[in-house]
Design an enzyme around this catalytic site. Structure first.
Site, PDB file in Angstrom:
ATOM      1  N   HIS A  29     -29.462 -29.574  27.722  1.00 10.33           N
ATOM      2  CA  HIS A  29     -28.131 -28.988  27.866  1.00 10.33           C
ATOM      3  C   HIS A  29     -27.196 -29.538  26.797  1.00 10.33           C
ATOM      4  CE1 HIS A  29     -24.122 -28.865  30.155  1.00 10.33           C
ATOM      5  NE2 HIS A  29     -24.311 -27.701  29.578  1.00 10.33           N
ATOM      6  N   ASP A  60     -29.956 -18.141   7.730  1.00  9.75           N
ATOM      7  CA  ASP A  60     -30.358 -17.023   6.880  1.00  9.75           C
ATOM      8  C   ASP A  60     -31.311 -17.521   5.792  1.00  9.75           C
ATOM      9  OD1 ASP A  60     -28.784 -18.006   4.678  1.00  9.75           O
ATOM     10  OD2 ASP A  60     -27.060 -16.838   5.334  1.00  9.75           O
ATOM     11  N   ASP A  84     -24.366 -22.170  26.870  1.00  6.31           N
ATOM     12  CA  ASP A  84     -23.621 -23.203  27.588  1.00  6.31           C
ATOM     13  C   ASP A  84     -22.297 -22.685  28.154  1.00  6.31           C
ATOM     14  OD1 ASP A  84     -22.531 -25.507  28.583  1.00  6.31           O
ATOM     15  OD2 ASP A  84     -22.837 -26.675  26.760  1.00  6.31           O
ATOM     16  N   MET A 111     -20.770 -19.666  10.134  1.00  5.63           N
ATOM     17  CA  MET A 111     -20.294 -20.245   8.883  1.00  5.63           C
ATOM     18  C   MET A 111     -19.162 -19.368   8.353  1.00  5.63           C
ATOM     19  SD  MET A 111     -22.122 -20.788   5.190  1.00  5.63           S
ATOM     20  CE  MET A 111     -23.220 -22.127   5.640  1.00  5.63           C
ATOM     21  N   TYR A 124     -22.608 -27.123   6.846  1.00  6.73           N
ATOM     22  CA  TYR A 124     -23.801 -27.823   6.340  1.00  6.73           C
ATOM     23  C   TYR A 124     -23.913 -29.212   6.975  1.00  6.73           C
ATOM     24  CZ  TYR A 124     -24.393 -24.376   2.556  1.00  6.73           C
ATOM     25  OH  TYR A 124     -24.602 -23.250   1.816  1.00  6.73           O
ATOM     26  N   ASN A 162     -25.651 -17.182   9.116  1.00  4.04           N
ATOM     27  CA  ASN A 162     -26.041 -18.361   9.896  1.00  4.04           C
ATOM     28  C   ASN A 162     -25.331 -18.399  11.244  1.00  4.04           C
ATOM     29  OD1 ASN A 162     -27.511 -19.517   7.563  1.00  4.04           O
ATOM     30  ND2 ASN A 162     -25.447 -19.544   6.719  1.00  4.04           N
TER      31      ASN A 162
END
Length: 145
Positions: A22, A30, A64, A74, A116, A136
């Site tokens: 959890h 990508d 969640d 991103m 990143y 992403n």
């Protein structure tokens, strides 16, 4: 072979989804994402686009409900001429897929370099064949009820 496991999920990916706890997060990256530079646990999903993979993952992975967000995108780099709207087209596809299994979802945005850095903390990165720019997506695992 097992029944009811979506065909787009490799054994390594199913194992990772099962091992996550959890609040753990997994990045669907990508094809351009520097996965191996940002995490030691990389799972290959070559040739598979993120929308198809996301659909399959959400058959198994709860998101969640206790968190302020269920995913992270991103952020588009300001003035990126490849995405003049400042909004990646693929994001609407992700939203539609997520909404089917988690109607009250919320996605956060992170600046590119911060994204990143954040990916170092993900449980794993799934390197996909997705060609959409800024495709992403980090997902936060919830609990099974």
């Amino acid at each position: 072979m097992l029944k009811k496991i979506p065909k787009g999920l490799s054994p390594d990916l199913v194992k990772a989804l099962m091992e996550m706890g959890h609040g753990d997060e997994i990045l669907l990256a990508d094809a351009n994402y520097p996965a191996f530079s940002n995490n030691d646990h990389v799972i290959r999903a070559d040739g598979i686009g993120i929308p198809d993979l996301l659909t399959d993952i959400l058959e198994l992975l709860p998101l969640d409900a206790y968190s302020d967000y269920q995913g992270i995108l991103m952020e588009v780099v300001p003035n990126d001429k490849a995405v003049p709207s400042g909004r990646a087209e693929i994001w609407d596809r992700y939203a539609a897929i997520i909404q089917e299994s988690f109607p009250n979802y919320h996605l956060e945005n992170l600046e590119r370099q911060a994204f990143y850095e954040y990916s170092h903390r993900c449980f794993a990165i799934v390197q996909t064949g997705e060609l959409a720019l800024y495709g992403n997506l980090i997902l936060k695992k919830g609990v099974v009820v």
